[in-house]
Design a protein around this motif. Sequence first.
Motif, PDB file in Angstrom:
ATOM      1  N   GLY A  45       0.801  -1.216   0.000  1.00 34.56           N
ATOM      2  CA  GLY A  45       0.000   0.000   0.000  1.00 34.56           C
ATOM      3  C   GLY A  45       0.834   1.266   0.000  1.00 34.56           C
ATOM      4  N   GLY A  47       2.369   2.602  -2.423  1.00 27.04           N
ATOM      5  CA  GLY A  47       2.153   3.387  -3.637  1.00 27.04           C
ATOM      6  C   GLY A  47       3.048   2.978  -4.793  1.00 27.04           C
ATOM      7  N   LYS A  48       3.625   1.791  -4.709  1.00 30.09           N
ATOM      8  CA  LYS A  48       4.558   1.353  -5.751  1.00 30.09           C
ATOM      9  C   LYS A  48       3.844   1.112  -7.077  1.00 30.09           C
ATOM     10  CE  LYS A  48       5.678  -2.215  -3.224  1.00 30.09           C
ATOM     11  NZ  LYS A  48       4.795  -1.990  -2.056  1.00 30.09           N
ATOM     12  N   THR A  49       2.760   0.336  -7.035  1.00 33.11           N
ATOM     13  CA  THR A  49       2.026   0.055  -8.276  1.00 33.11           C
ATOM     14  C   THR A  49       1.454   1.343  -8.862  1.00 33.11           C
ATOM     15  OG1 THR A  49       1.516  -2.208  -7.600  1.00 33.11           O
ATOM     16  CG2 THR A  49       0.090  -1.235  -9.265  1.00 33.11           C
ATOM     17  N   THR A  50       0.966   2.213  -7.985  1.00 34.36           N
ATOM     18  CA  THR A  50       0.430   3.489  -8.476  1.00 34.36           C
ATOM     19  C   THR A  50       1.532   4.289  -9.171  1.00 34.36           C
ATOM     20  OG1 THR A  50      -1.165   3.475  -6.670  1.00 34.36           O
ATOM     21  CG2 THR A  50      -0.848   5.558  -7.823  1.00 34.36           C
ATOM     22  N   TYR A  59      -2.380   6.233 -15.374  1.00 35.83           N
ATOM     23  CA  TYR A  59      -3.004   7.349 -14.664  1.00 35.83           C
ATOM     24  C   TYR A  59      -2.218   8.609 -14.983  1.00 35.83           C
ATOM     25  CZ  TYR A  59      -4.942   3.702 -11.556  1.00 35.83           C
ATOM     26  OH  TYR A  59      -5.572   2.604 -11.054  1.00 35.83           O
TER      27      TYR A  59
HETATM   28  N1  LIG Z   1      -7.494   3.132  -8.656  1.00 38.85           N
HETATM   29  C1  LIG Z   1      -7.418   3.410  -7.329  1.00 38.85           C
HETATM   30  N2  LIG Z   1      -8.442   4.036  -6.713  1.00 38.85           N
HETATM   31  C2  LIG Z   1      -8.387   4.310  -5.397  1.00 38.85           C
HETATM   32  N3  LIG Z   1      -7.342   4.014  -4.609  1.00 38.85           N
HETATM   33  C3  LIG Z   1      -6.290   3.382  -5.164  1.00 38.85           C
HETATM   34  C4  LIG Z   1      -6.270   3.037  -6.556  1.00 38.85           C
HETATM   35  N4  LIG Z   1      -5.095   2.411  -6.824  1.00 38.85           N
HETATM   36  C5  LIG Z   1      -4.420   2.368  -5.658  1.00 38.85           C
HETATM   37  N5  LIG Z   1      -5.118   2.947  -4.664  1.00 38.85           N
HETATM   38  C6  LIG Z   1      -4.682   3.104  -3.281  1.00 38.85           C
HETATM   39  O1  LIG Z   1      -3.422   3.707  -3.287  1.00 38.85           O
HETATM   40  C7  LIG Z   1      -2.593   3.168  -2.274  1.00 38.85           C
HETATM   41  C8  LIG Z   1      -1.328   2.629  -2.871  1.00 38.85           C
HETATM   42  O2  LIG Z   1      -1.635   1.449  -3.592  1.00 38.85           O
HETATM   43  P1  LIG Z   1      -0.576   0.676  -4.497  1.00 38.85           P
HETATM   44  O3  LIG Z   1       0.090   1.644  -5.369  1.00 38.85           O
HETATM   45  O4  LIG Z   1      -1.276  -0.457  -5.142  1.00 38.85           O
HETATM   46  O5  LIG Z   1       0.433   0.120  -3.394  1.00 38.85           O
HETATM   47  P2  LIG Z   1       1.608  -0.948  -3.511  1.00 38.85           P
HETATM   48  O6  LIG Z   1       1.714  -1.376  -4.928  1.00 38.85           O
HETATM   49  O7  LIG Z   1       2.795  -0.237  -2.997  1.00 38.85           O
HETATM   50  O8  LIG Z   1       1.209  -2.090  -2.622  1.00 38.85           O
HETATM   51  C9  LIG Z   1      -3.424   2.102  -1.558  1.00 38.85           C
HETATM   52  O9  LIG Z   1      -3.966   2.665  -0.407  1.00 38.85           O
HETATM   53  C10 LIG Z   1      -4.490   1.778  -2.569  1.00 38.85           C
HETATM   54  O10 LIG Z   1      -5.677   1.379  -1.923  1.00 38.85           O
END
Ligand SMILES: Nc1ncnc2c1ncn2[C@@H]1O[C@H](COP(=O)(O)OP(=O)(O)O)[C@@H](O)[C@H]1O
Lengths: 265, 341
Positions: A45, A47-50, A59
């Motif tokens: 959580g 924010g790596k994937t984001t 995005y």
């Molecule tokens: N499309 C989205 N809409 C709302 N919240 C999101 C979305 N994508 C990710 N998040 C939130 O953003 C935060 C970071 O998520 P993510 O980038 O997946 O983390 P990681 O890959 O580091 O585990 C998390 O709290 C997740 O719930």
Amino acid sequence: MNAPDERPILEARGLTRRFGGLVAVDNFSFSVREGAIHGLIGPNGAGKTTTFNVISGFYAPTAGQVFFRGLDISGRKTSTLAAMGLVRTFQGSTLFQEFSALDNVRVGRHLGARARFLSRLLGTDRSSEREADAKALATLAFFGLEELADEPVSNLPHGHQRMLGMAVALAAEPRVMLLDEPFTGMNPEETRRMMALVRRIRDRGVTVMLVEHDMQAVMNLCDIITVMNFGALLVEGVPEVVRNDPAVIEAYLGSATANGANDAA
Amino acid sequence: MPGTGTGKLVRRIAWQLRLVFLFAVLAVLPYLLSYSQQEIAVLLVINVLLVSSYRLLTLTGEWSLGHVVIMGVGAYASALLAKRLGVSVPVSLLLGGGIAAATAAVLSFPLFRMKGFYFLIGSFAAGEIIRLIWKRFTEPFGGPKGLKRIDAFPDIDIGFLSIDFFEPVNYYFLALVVVSASLFVLYRIERSRIGLTFHAIHWQDRLAESVGIDTFRYRTLAFVIASFFAGIAGGLYAHYVGAVNPTRFGVDQMVYVLVWAIVGGTATFHGPILGVVVLTVINEIVLRALGLDTARPLIYGAILILSVLYLPNGLESLAPRVRERVRRWRSGPAATGEGAG
Ligand SMILES: Nc1ncnc2c1ncn2[C@@H]1O[C@H](COP(=O)(O)OP(=O)(O)O)[C@@H](O)[C@H]1O
Ligand SMILES: [Mg+2]
């Protein structure tokens, strides 16, 4: 091994991405050296994937910029970025499940197999298609998957699917590859093979940035590691420094999932 | 290996023989039919193109509810070009297809911001707007009554050969040539890398985009090609029937196209063609004989529900099953015969 270039090939400046009230990526900056294997780690959580989704154009950033080879690419379309040489893979088995392994990689050759509409119709694209098929097969062979070329993806075990995901991305001939958790769900033997493959990909001149939870793999593989927590930069440095940084240990101990990650390591 | 040289050649020849046989059947067919059945055969050939062009769009995973309206765009355009501007009919037909394609290109900007269900609804709305325009503007569209006395295909008269396209048999052959050529193009597109790309977008558009496929452009391309051939089908219709009106391209007609495609099955090229042929035969021969042809919507609905329940992959999925049965039946008695001998 090629001498690392000092010029960053990929750079984020003040990158921010909000989802409503949630700040998933928060004023995050980093730079990736050309020819490096660059790790991006952090608790679940963080924010790596984001971050990957913003860099790869899925995005738009809420604020901040991404630079690729010196060009501001913030907010550009994913397919445009792929054509520029920035290609990502996905967490989990994101593949064309209904296709054969070879057809998956053939789709990955999209950019390299251009032809006019009319020549597609008339079949005069045959020579370029044959070349694309040969390259697709060579890419499969690079991952040791050539025997499985005609196998439908849904028949492949998980580890092979992960490799095929990388093969599809590599077929696009990227300059920078973003790998999202390439070793997840793999057994130690598969992880070792995969690590060797990532090194070979880098030796072919592809810069690699990867997100991974398997700490041992990250520490062994990466030249440099960026740690993020709550969307922001925590620490950046070579593996020995990051491993012993109290802030990193604190962040991982503070999150329940880190225990799982450490156990796995 | 299934791909050995001779095996490939044998299969290719078998395939070509089947095609020759099919065309032979299609060539003698109209002479076995009554006049009114010949008229139905013309419309069937046109509907084959309509439903096959629809399938090309569905390859990308998007289902439109505006396809019949797009067919209408081709019909109106070709009719008006011929009536008002004196464009000769074969040319107006092609231009009509082009205008249908251009309409799709423009519509793709709002429509491909949406996916799945929203695209479905958006395409329906876009179609209804086009139909409203036809109804609202008497000039040049003729309002609710539509266009009448649309120019027919010009007769061919070169001394020894004279063909009057008012005759259903002759128009049947004309439509057959146009539709066969169109199907060939559609088939080639599907078999090329473009078809592979359409499928890729359908199954995993994020992955497709990440290896450089501009999914918006390819969705638009599928929509434009499908619309071009729907427009050609519309032109063929307009110059045969001689009249078009907004009701003819209404949503009930669209439902028929959906039923043909779904009952036939969209996984293969021939599935939707099978669907339209089988359902038309059921409708025109069986139902008419029973005096039930006015119950068509009801019966189509029942067929749709039955096929979704019992034949989810469409009529096309019956062929391999039947083949398997025949194979087993053939080898079964032979095996027991051997045992007895
Ligand atoms: N499309 C989205 N809409 C709302 N919240 C999101 C979305 N994508 C990710 N998040 C939130 O953003 C935060 C970071 O998520 P993510 O980038 O997946 O983390 P990681 O890959 O580091 O585990 C998390 O709290 C997740 O719930
Ligand atoms: Mg993640």
